[in-house]
Design a protein around this motif. Sequence first.
Motif, PDB file in Angstrom:
ATOM      1  N   ASP A 195     -13.298  -2.207  10.239  1.00 50.20           N
ATOM      2  CA  ASP A 195     -13.197  -1.830   8.830  1.00 50.20           C
ATOM      3  C   ASP A 195     -12.597  -2.975   8.019  1.00 50.20           C
ATOM      4  OD1 ASP A 195     -14.153   0.746   9.347  1.00 50.20           O
ATOM      5  OD2 ASP A 195     -12.148   1.451   9.881  1.00 50.20           O
ATOM      6  N   LEU A 196     -13.051  -3.093   6.775  1.00 50.44           N
ATOM      7  CA  LEU A 196     -12.463  -4.073   5.871  1.00 50.44           C
ATOM      8  C   LEU A 196     -11.200  -3.489   5.267  1.00 50.44           C
ATOM      9  CD1 LEU A 196     -15.516  -5.625   3.978  1.00 50.44           C
ATOM     10  CD2 LEU A 196     -13.907  -6.814   5.450  1.00 50.44           C
ATOM     11  N   VAL A 197     -10.078  -4.147   5.495  1.00 53.45           N
ATOM     12  CA  VAL A 197      -8.782  -3.671   5.012  1.00 53.45           C
ATOM     13  C   VAL A 197      -8.312  -4.573   3.880  1.00 53.45           C
ATOM     14  CG1 VAL A 197      -6.375  -3.193   5.616  1.00 53.45           C
ATOM     15  CG2 VAL A 197      -8.193  -2.788   7.296  1.00 53.45           C
ATOM     16  N   THR A 198      -8.008  -3.977   2.739  1.00 47.29           N
ATOM     17  CA  THR A 198      -7.531  -4.753   1.594  1.00 47.29           C
ATOM     18  C   THR A 198      -6.121  -5.284   1.869  1.00 47.29           C
ATOM     19  OG1 THR A 198      -8.843  -3.410   0.067  1.00 47.29           O
ATOM     20  CG2 THR A 198      -7.048  -4.707  -0.881  1.00 47.29           C
ATOM     21  N   ILE A 199      -5.914  -6.560   1.624  1.00 48.98           N
ATOM     22  CA  ILE A 199      -4.608  -7.188   1.828  1.00 48.98           C
ATOM     23  C   ILE A 199      -3.806  -7.055   0.543  1.00 48.98           C
ATOM     24  CG2 ILE A 199      -3.402  -9.348   2.340  1.00 48.98           C
ATOM     25  CD1 ILE A 199      -5.899 -10.216   3.900  1.00 48.98           C
ATOM     26  N   THR A 200      -2.657  -6.401   0.653  1.00 46.87           N
ATOM     27  CA  THR A 200      -1.833  -6.210  -0.547  1.00 46.87           C
ATOM     28  C   THR A 200      -0.379  -6.639  -0.351  1.00 46.87           C
ATOM     29  OG1 THR A 200      -1.247  -3.938   0.080  1.00 46.87           O
ATOM     30  CG2 THR A 200      -3.251  -4.223  -1.244  1.00 46.87           C
ATOM     31  N   ASN A 201       0.013  -6.954   0.885  1.00 47.87           N
ATOM     32  CA  ASN A 201       1.401  -7.370   1.103  1.00 47.87           C
ATOM     33  C   ASN A 201       1.524  -8.177   2.395  1.00 47.87           C
ATOM     34  OD1 ASN A 201       1.253  -5.527   3.162  1.00 47.87           O
ATOM     35  ND2 ASN A 201       2.625  -4.042   2.252  1.00 47.87           N
ATOM     36  N   ARG A 202       2.740  -8.592   2.711  1.00 46.73           N
ATOM     37  CA  ARG A 202       2.996  -9.416   3.888  1.00 46.73           C
ATOM     38  C   ARG A 202       2.590  -8.703   5.179  1.00 46.73           C
ATOM     39  NH1 ARG A 202       6.343 -13.487   4.006  1.00 46.73           N
ATOM     40  NH2 ARG A 202       7.511 -12.700   2.226  1.00 46.73           N
ATOM     41  N   SER A 203       2.835  -7.396   5.244  1.00 48.54           N
ATOM     42  CA  SER A 203       2.525  -6.649   6.462  1.00 48.54           C
ATOM     43  C   SER A 203       1.035  -6.706   6.795  1.00 48.54           C
ATOM     44  CB  SER A 203       2.966  -5.190   6.310  1.00 48.54           C
ATOM     45  OG  SER A 203       4.365  -5.099   6.203  1.00 48.54           O
ATOM     46  N   ASP A 204       0.182  -6.696   5.760  1.00 43.40           N
ATOM     47  CA  ASP A 204      -1.260  -6.788   5.989  1.00 43.40           C
ATOM     48  C   ASP A 204      -1.629  -8.149   6.577  1.00 43.40           C
ATOM     49  OD1 ASP A 204      -1.789  -4.220   5.054  1.00 43.40           O
ATOM     50  OD2 ASP A 204      -2.017  -4.891   2.992  1.00 43.40           O
TER      51      ASP A 204
ATOM     52  N   SER B 160      -0.520   1.248  16.966  1.00 37.50           N
ATOM     53  CA  SER B 160       0.509   2.143  16.411  1.00 37.50           C
ATOM     54  C   SER B 160       1.888   1.794  16.966  1.00 37.50           C
ATOM     55  CB  SER B 160       0.159   3.606  16.703  1.00 37.50           C
ATOM     56  OG  SER B 160       0.141   3.869  18.090  1.00 37.50           O
ATOM     57  N   ARG B 161       1.935   1.380  18.224  1.00 38.17           N
ATOM     58  CA  ARG B 161       3.229   0.970  18.803  1.00 38.17           C
ATOM     59  C   ARG B 161       3.729  -0.320  18.161  1.00 38.17           C
ATOM     60  NH1 ARG B 161       1.102   3.791  23.451  1.00 38.17           N
ATOM     61  NH2 ARG B 161      -0.306   2.065  23.927  1.00 38.17           N
ATOM     62  N   GLU B 162       2.794  -1.231  17.888  1.00 36.51           N
ATOM     63  CA  GLU B 162       3.171  -2.467  17.194  1.00 36.51           C
ATOM     64  C   GLU B 162       3.650  -2.163  15.771  1.00 36.51           C
ATOM     65  OE1 GLU B 162       4.021  -6.195  16.028  1.00 36.51           O
ATOM     66  OE2 GLU B 162       3.653  -5.489  18.067  1.00 36.51           O
ATOM     67  N   ALA B 163       2.976  -1.195  15.110  1.00 38.03           N
ATOM     68  CA  ALA B 163       3.394  -0.786  13.767  1.00 38.03           C
ATOM     69  C   ALA B 163       4.802  -0.208  13.799  1.00 38.03           C
ATOM     70  CB  ALA B 163       2.411   0.246  13.214  1.00 38.03           C
ATOM     71  N   GLU B 164       5.115   0.548  14.838  1.00 44.47           N
ATOM     72  CA  GLU B 164       6.469   1.115  14.952  1.00 44.47           C
ATOM     73  C   GLU B 164       7.504   0.011  15.103  1.00 44.47           C
ATOM     74  OE1 GLU B 164       9.098   4.175  17.765  1.00 44.47           O
ATOM     75  OE2 GLU B 164       6.894   4.257  17.823  1.00 44.47           O
ATOM     76  N   ARG B 165       7.200  -0.993  15.931  1.00 42.39           N
ATOM     77  CA  ARG B 165       8.143  -2.106  16.093  1.00 42.39           C
ATOM     78  C   ARG B 165       8.339  -2.855  14.772  1.00 42.39           C
ATOM     79  NH1 ARG B 165       5.564  -2.487  21.248  1.00 42.39           N
ATOM     80  NH2 ARG B 165       3.956  -3.874  20.422  1.00 42.39           N
ATOM     81  N   ARG B 166       7.216  -3.077  14.067  1.00 41.70           N
ATOM     82  CA  ARG B 166       7.303  -3.797  12.791  1.00 41.70           C
ATOM     83  C   ARG B 166       8.134  -3.027  11.776  1.00 41.70           C
ATOM     84  NH1 ARG B 166       2.376  -3.587  11.626  1.00 41.70           N
ATOM     85  NH2 ARG B 166       2.434  -1.989  10.016  1.00 41.70           N
ATOM     86  N   LEU B 167       7.894  -1.722  11.696  1.00 42.40           N
ATOM     87  CA  LEU B 167       8.623  -0.909  10.728  1.00 42.40           C
ATOM     88  C   LEU B 167      10.107  -0.801  11.084  1.00 42.40           C
ATOM     89  CD1 LEU B 167       5.909   1.815  10.156  1.00 42.40           C
ATOM     90  CD2 LEU B 167       6.862   0.323   8.391  1.00 42.40           C
ATOM     91  N   LYS B 168      10.417  -0.773  12.354  1.00 37.95           N
ATOM     92  CA  LYS B 168      11.831  -0.754  12.766  1.00 37.95           C
ATOM     93  C   LYS B 168      12.523  -2.029  12.309  1.00 37.95           C
ATOM     94  CE  LYS B 168      11.756   2.389  16.739  1.00 37.95           C
ATOM     95  NZ  LYS B 168      11.855   2.504  18.215  1.00 37.95           N
TER      96      LYS B 168
END
Length: 328
Positions: free
Chosen positions: A226-235, A133-141
Amino acid sequence: MAKGKKSPSAKKPEAALDSEVAQKVTALKNEGNKMFAERDYTKAIEQYEEAMKMLPDGAAERADLLCNKAACFYAVNKLKEAVKECGSALEVAPNSIKALKHRAKALEKQGLYKQALTDIQAINKTDAASDDSREAERRLKDLVAGRRPSLANGGARAAGPTSAQAPRGPRSITQWPFSAKCSLGNETRLVQLTATAGYADLLNAVKSKFPNAGDVILKYVDKEGDLVTITNRSDVQAALTEALKQMDRRLGIIPPIRVQVVPAASKADVPQIPFEEMQEAQRLLQQQYQQLAAAQQAQQQQQQQQQQKQTAQTPSGEMIEIDDWLVD
């Protein structure tokens, strides 16, 4: 008492459900989960909705069922519906980490980075905060600021057919390749991509390796299995980040990301390439065309110069080949 992070939930306990109702709700939920695992998302939603009809409006169990409905919509790329279901779940359980996480993912895939960041920051203010979640915050920033998301622990450079090594020297991160093991049934193919590759790049690479596969959906295995569907660059970046965390730091070896290639029932089931990635692909294609045109022009000029060197003009103005002047 010292102040700490908030707990994920602080709702007053709800009145216990009648045991018979609780059993029916659990049975419907389990059946919905089974349908979800079988990728029959329509039937899964029906089971969750039947279960909700048996619950009072404020029942805590409704939040989980709404999150499961959101997961179904997310799986078929109905992102607005997924966001709506998560919002309904948060009305029941305002601090639901599951609802915040699902909504953040759905918002991010719509390019609503600022709103997704708000949800991730809410998670990171609780005890449920994690490295992911911390990495997600950095990416979204980075995305909110208009920067390319940076990769945790650096980039990746190819080192052999099935692995990659950490980069050495002043090489740009956009040039570091990484590998992806793509499996379709019993067949596995290895593809090489740059560290900033997006969904479009990966999908095109997979199609080149499996030309007869038809329409496919790409998935990767996340930290929870879990299997996560890839739909964009972030995935794609999230999958690469998972691989980087498993890097052999002693040798600098980065394992390939593992991608499951799943045949799609129809073209409509295949996630569409995000608009910004389509634009980037068109820009790169145009750039390649320009480079090709420039190379062709340079080649023509070189040929003209070469021809000029091989011809001469007589006093009468006649152009003759230099070879005509040679004496055997």
